[in-house]
Design a protein around this motif. Structure first.
Motif, PDB file in Angstrom:
ATOM      1  N   ILE A  57      55.308  39.686  14.994  1.00  0.00           N
ATOM      2  CA  ILE A  57      55.348  40.337  13.676  1.00  0.00           C
ATOM      3  C   ILE A  57      55.775  41.790  13.797  1.00  0.00           C
ATOM      4  O   ILE A  57      55.838  42.510  12.803  1.00  0.00           O
ATOM      5  CB  ILE A  57      53.987  40.243  12.965  1.00  0.00           C
ATOM      6  N   SER A  58      56.057  42.239  15.016  1.00  0.00           N
ATOM      7  CA  SER A  58      56.477  43.620  15.242  1.00  0.00           C
ATOM      8  C   SER A  58      57.860  43.634  15.869  1.00  0.00           C
ATOM      9  O   SER A  58      58.375  42.597  16.310  1.00  0.00           O
ATOM     10  CB  SER A  58      55.486  44.329  16.173  1.00  0.00           C
ATOM     11  N   ALA A  59      58.455  44.823  15.922  1.00  0.00           N
ATOM     12  CA  ALA A  59      59.755  44.955  16.593  1.00  0.00           C
ATOM     13  C   ALA A  59      59.561  45.033  18.104  1.00  0.00           C
ATOM     14  O   ALA A  59      60.324  44.453  18.874  1.00  0.00           O
ATOM     15  CB  ALA A  59      60.488  46.190  16.076  1.00  0.00           C
ATOM     16  N   GLY A  60      58.532  45.762  18.540  1.00  0.00           N
ATOM     17  CA  GLY A  60      58.269  45.922  19.963  1.00  0.00           C
ATOM     18  C   GLY A  60      57.561  44.713  20.550  1.00  0.00           C
ATOM     19  O   GLY A  60      56.698  44.112  19.910  1.00  0.00           O
ATOM     20  N   PRO A  81      62.696  51.007  22.145  1.00  0.00           N
ATOM     21  CA  PRO A  81      61.620  50.095  22.570  1.00  0.00           C
ATOM     22  C   PRO A  81      61.107  50.553  23.922  1.00  0.00           C
ATOM     23  O   PRO A  81      61.750  51.377  24.600  1.00  0.00           O
ATOM     24  CB  PRO A  81      62.342  48.744  22.683  1.00  0.00           C
ATOM     25  N   LEU A  82      59.960  50.045  24.335  1.00  0.00           N
ATOM     26  CA  LEU A  82      59.399  50.411  25.631  1.00  0.00           C
ATOM     27  C   LEU A  82      59.852  49.412  26.686  1.00  0.00           C
ATOM     28  O   LEU A  82      59.569  48.220  26.596  1.00  0.00           O
ATOM     29  CB  LEU A  82      57.871  50.453  25.571  1.00  0.00           C
ATOM     30  N   THR A  83      60.576  49.912  27.676  1.00  0.00           N
ATOM     31  CA  THR A  83      61.018  49.103  28.807  1.00  0.00           C
ATOM     32  C   THR A  83      60.804  49.935  30.071  1.00  0.00           C
ATOM     33  O   THR A  83      60.382  51.099  30.008  1.00  0.00           O
ATOM     34  CB  THR A  83      62.514  48.739  28.693  1.00  0.00           C
ATOM     35  N   PHE A  93      61.278  67.408  17.441  1.00  0.00           N
ATOM     36  CA  PHE A  93      61.166  66.091  18.080  1.00  0.00           C
ATOM     37  C   PHE A  93      60.330  65.170  17.196  1.00  0.00           C
ATOM     38  O   PHE A  93      59.243  65.540  16.737  1.00  0.00           O
ATOM     39  CB  PHE A  93      60.510  66.237  19.450  1.00  0.00           C
ATOM     40  N   VAL A  94      60.844  63.966  16.954  1.00  0.00           N
ATOM     41  CA  VAL A  94      60.135  62.964  16.160  1.00  0.00           C
ATOM     42  C   VAL A  94      60.017  61.696  16.996  1.00  0.00           C
ATOM     43  O   VAL A  94      61.020  61.215  17.530  1.00  0.00           O
ATOM     44  CB  VAL A  94      60.884  62.646  14.847  1.00  0.00           C
ATOM     45  N   ASN A  95      58.803  61.146  17.101  1.00  0.00           N
ATOM     46  CA  ASN A  95      58.622  59.896  17.841  1.00  0.00           C
ATOM     47  C   ASN A  95      58.061  58.814  16.932  1.00  0.00           C
ATOM     48  O   ASN A  95      56.903  58.861  16.517  1.00  0.00           O
ATOM     49  CB  ASN A  95      57.695  60.084  19.042  1.00  0.00           C
ATOM     50  N   VAL A  96      58.905  57.820  16.629  1.00  0.00           N
ATOM     51  CA  VAL A  96      58.477  56.634  15.894  1.00  0.00           C
ATOM     52  C   VAL A  96      58.800  55.382  16.707  1.00  0.00           C
ATOM     53  O   VAL A  96      58.854  54.277  16.175  1.00  0.00           O
ATOM     54  CB  VAL A  96      59.138  56.560  14.493  1.00  0.00           C
ATOM     55  N   GLY A  97      59.039  55.586  18.008  1.00  0.00           N
ATOM     56  CA  GLY A  97      59.369  54.477  18.893  1.00  0.00           C
ATOM     57  C   GLY A  97      58.119  53.938  19.564  1.00  0.00           C
ATOM     58  O   GLY A  97      57.334  53.218  18.954  1.00  0.00           O
ATOM     59  N   ARG A  98      57.925  54.333  20.817  1.00  0.00           N
ATOM     60  CA  ARG A  98      56.759  53.883  21.573  1.00  0.00           C
ATOM     61  C   ARG A  98      56.097  55.088  22.237  1.00  0.00           C
ATOM     62  O   ARG A  98      56.789  55.939  22.806  1.00  0.00           O
ATOM     63  CB  ARG A  98      57.157  52.840  22.634  1.00  0.00           C
TER      64      ARG A  98
END
Length: 320
Positions: free
Chosen positions: A72-75, A204-206, A227-232
């Motif tokens: 249900i998530s992108a990551g 994404p986190l890899t 700096f903006v973090n909306v990733g991981r």
């Protein structure tokens, strides 16, 4: 013989469940844990959402019939992708559902900084009418580097075009992508980052993105970068980020994700004036279940026809 099971760990509306039943007539649809309790869990072939405890059991059981998981998530970085690969389990994510919400969130936090809104909120609470220490700039004309040019990055780039922001991108290969003036490979990121006013992480986190934003990356940015973090969260070394905010290498950071969540109460970030913290809310999306069920049904139709996934199939090797 018991029918194979589609287990809906993520609750859906009645009409959405009915569509799944109509599409997969030869399957038993378990729409809750209660419905699943009377069935043989090893007959679960498809899972919507990730039931961590049950899922791990199925991944390690020789009797499991699990063939496909729709997250249900992108990551998908919290999943054991090696085990998925060993068991031959297909994986798809919900990429695209959150694109508008996250893109709007990024612009929202940037406007609070560039137009002095964040400080005005504080002054309102203190009942202070003053412009003395308010800073204001225009987003128009700023150079923005969007690190991650997938669905979300492309949506953000589309929004920025109307604001006059100069938008550049970073992706794995540096391939040209719609909406960006130019794109660069991740390995060449330090070269271009020196010219950017704003850096937005949506990766994404890899293994390749873990701790990507460390002391060396922050030093490569020009002084005063936003700096903006909306990733991981784990893409960022928190200690190095804090140091960059203290020494002025970063002027401001809007952080929605963190290495450790919830963010510990003793974190210095809570008390820093040049930090805006949001509790991992950028992806919250209206009509989420409707959008999720649309992806799931499209994939279900494809899976039943030829055991392939039409939308958002994840490479278990790459992790995205």
């Amino acid at each position: 013989m018991e029918k194979p099971i589609i287990y809906l760990y993520e609750p859906l509306k009645a009409e959405q469940i009915e569509k799944i039943k109509q599409t997969a007539e030869n399957y038993t649809v378990a729409a809750s844990k209660e419905e699943l309790s009377s069935l043989d869990i090893h007959s679960i072939e498809i899972m919507l959402g990730w039931d961590k405890e049950l899922g791990q059991q199925l991944l390690t059981s020789p009797d499991s019939q699990l063939k496909w998981v729709q997250t249900i998530s992108a990551g998908v970085d919290t999943l054991d992708l090696d085990q998925f690969s060993k068991k031959g389990v297909l994986l798809s994510n919900a990429s695209g559902i959150h694109s508008i919400s996250i893109a709007e969130h990024v612009l929202g936090v940037l406007f609070t900084e560039y137009r002095g809104i964040r400080k005005s909120i504080i002054k309102q609470q203190e009942k202070v009418w003053s412009r003395d220490d308010l800073s204001y700039q225009q987003l128009s004309g700023q150079k923005m580097l969007i690190v991650g040019t997938g669905h979300i990055g492309q949506q953000l780039a589309a929004f920025t075009q109307g604001l006059g922001i100069q938008t550049y991108g970073v992706n794995t290969s540096g391939r040209a992508t719609t909406g960006f003036i130019e794109c660069y490979s991740q390995k060449n990121m330090k070269r271009i980052i020196t010219e950017m006013d704003i850096v937005v992480n949506i990766l994404p986190l890899t293994d390749q993105t873990y701790q990507l934003y460390n002391e060396h990356m922050f030093q490569a940015m020009k002084p005063g970068t936003v700096f903006v973090n909306v990733g991981r969260g784990p893409s960022v070394n928190t200690a190095d980020l804090t140091a960059a905010l203290k020494n002025g290498q970063l002027r401001f950071a809007a952080l929605d994700v963190f290495e450790e969540e919830p963010l510990p109460e003793d974190s210095e970030l809570w008390n820093m004036e040049n930090v805006l913290i949001t509790p991992h809310i950028s992806g919250l999306t209206p009509h989420f279940k409707t959008k999720l069920s649309t992806i799931f049904l499209e994939n279900l139709t494809s899976y039943l026809a030829n055991h392939t996934l039409a939308k958002n199939a994840i490479s278990l090797k790459k992790g995205y």
